[in-house]
Design a protein around this motif. Structure first.
Motif, mmCIF file in Angstrom:
data_model
loop_
_atom_site.group_PDB
_atom_site.id
_atom_site.type_symbol
_atom_site.label_atom_id
_atom_site.label_comp_id
_atom_site.label_asym_id
_atom_site.label_seq_id
_atom_site.Cartn_x
_atom_site.Cartn_y
_atom_site.Cartn_z
ATOM 1 N N UNK A 1 0.857 -1.176 0.000
ATOM 2 C CA UNK A 1 0.000 0.000 0.000
ATOM 3 C C UNK A 1 0.894 1.227 0.000
ATOM 4 N N UNK A 2 0.740 2.080 -1.000
ATOM 5 C CA UNK A 2 1.517 3.309 -1.100
ATOM 6 C C UNK A 2 0.577 4.469 -1.363
ATOM 7 N N UNK A 3 0.999 5.654 -0.957
ATOM 8 C CA UNK A 3 0.236 6.873 -1.212
ATOM 9 C C UNK A 3 1.200 7.934 -1.729
ATOM 10 N N UNK B 1 -4.399 25.144 -9.909
ATOM 11 C CA UNK B 1 -4.936 26.087 -8.929
ATOM 12 C C UNK B 1 -4.032 26.118 -7.694
ATOM 13 N N UNK B 2 -3.524 27.291 -7.292
ATOM 14 C CA UNK B 2 -2.681 27.365 -6.090
ATOM 15 C C UNK B 2 -3.413 26.802 -4.879
ATOM 16 N N UNK B 3 -2.736 25.942 -4.138
ATOM 17 C CA UNK B 3 -3.305 25.366 -2.929
ATOM 18 C C UNK B 3 -4.059 24.077 -3.140
ATOM 19 N N UNK B 4 -4.343 23.726 -4.386
ATOM 20 C CA UNK B 4 -5.121 22.527 -4.699
ATOM 21 C C UNK B 4 -4.167 21.349 -4.890
ATOM 22 N N UNK B 5 -4.376 20.272 -4.100
ATOM 23 C CA UNK B 5 -3.507 19.101 -4.189
ATOM 24 C C UNK B 5 -4.353 17.830 -4.186
ATOM 25 N N UNK B 6 -3.796 16.771 -4.776
ATOM 26 C CA UNK B 6 -4.510 15.499 -4.891
ATOM 27 C C UNK B 6 -3.604 14.371 -4.449
ATOM 28 N N UNK B 7 -4.208 13.324 -3.860
ATOM 29 C CA UNK B 7 -3.467 12.223 -3.261
ATOM 30 C C UNK B 7 -4.099 10.909 -3.724
ATOM 31 N N UNK B 8 -3.247 9.968 -4.131
ATOM 32 C CA UNK B 8 -3.732 8.702 -4.667
ATOM 33 C C UNK B 8 -3.088 7.540 -3.924
#
Length: 267
Positions: A129-131, A172-179
């Motif tokens: 399991x990795x993120x 977009x500044x400040x917008x981040x995504x994690x998978x």
């Protein structure tokens, strides 16, 4: 600088999160002293969004103002977030939905994970399991799919790439995504938004085939570890997710009442 309560910080982050999407999609937006509204144009399956951001005195006056906006925008579908619980939109054709906890985690790094937990990586059936933080459009499409199918967002099913979360959101500044992945296969995801005063956590989702395997916790811990530790973290908790958030230090600061409209307003 305006001194904000933790609840107001959470409200402002939610409003800013939707405004970021409005900029990317080209949606109309309205910012007032008491609420922020986004008109999700060209998306008939989406609801226009209104977030109440500040306490209000005369609820009837605010109800009438909101109903007038709904009529002006010809709104057919609406989600209205009221973190103060004083509105009654039934006379304007809205239905009362869930009341959910608005939760805040005070600034500071994560404490050591609970014994036996694997916050960012570890073996699972099917592989490790990795993120990871997502930085390109192809991986962001996997985040979008995980949110649509795992949260789930039923109005967006079957999933269509870019229909809900276009790749330009990553700019977009400040917008981040994690998978999160198990054995390299997408298993869950989340989004965060840093508006300069707090980091909001949104759409923590696990795909159905990977539930009860620690994916949501791993994704959330990684996102929090990657956020600024001098800012509070905010979120609105589903009943299912609330126990996990409490374990990670989130405290309820209010309850938001969601109103919905799925047809023409009667106001």
């Amino acid at each position: 600088m305006e001194i904000l309560s933790r609840l107001e910080q959470a409200n402002d982050n939610a409003a800013a999160f939707w405004l970021a999407q409005a900029r990317t999609h080209g949606w109309q937006q309205l910012i007032t002293p008491r609420f922020t509204a986004v008109r999700c144009a060209r998306t008939p399956d989406d609801a226009h969004r209104i977030v109440i951001t500040r306490p209000y005195g005369d609820s009837a006056d605010l109800e009438d103002e909101l109903a007038a906006l709904v009529r002006e925008w010809s709104t057919l579908r609406l989600t209205l977030e009221d973190p103060y619980g004083g509105l009654d939109m039934t006379r304007h054709g809205c239905g009362h939905g869930r009341a959910m906890a608005v939760m805040v985690r005070e600034p500071g790094p994560l404490e050591a994970p609970l014994t036996g937990s694997l916050p960012r990586s570890g073996d699972r059936d099917g592989g490790p399991l990795t993120v990871d933080e997502v930085l390109d459009a192809d991986e962001f499409a996997e985040v979008e799919r995980a949110v649509v199918e795992g949260f789930p967002i039923t109005e967006r099913q079957p999933w269509t790439r870019g229909g809900m979360l276009p790749g330009d959101l990553l700019r977009e500044p400040g917008f981040r995504a994690w998978l999160g992945r198990i054995g390299g296969v997408p298993a869950g995801a989340s989004l965060t938004y840093d508006d300069g005063r707090s980091t909001g956590v949104y759409w923590v989702a696990t795909l159905p085939d990977h539930r009860s395997r620690g994916v949501a916790r791993a994704v959330l811990e990684t996102a929090l570890a990657g956020a600024r530790h001098d800012l509070p973290a905010t979120l609105v908790a589903t009943q299912l997710g609330e126990p996990l958030y409490r374990k990670l230090g989130f405290i309820e600061r209010g309850r938001t009442h969601w109103w919905s409209l799925t047809g023409p307003s009667e106001g």
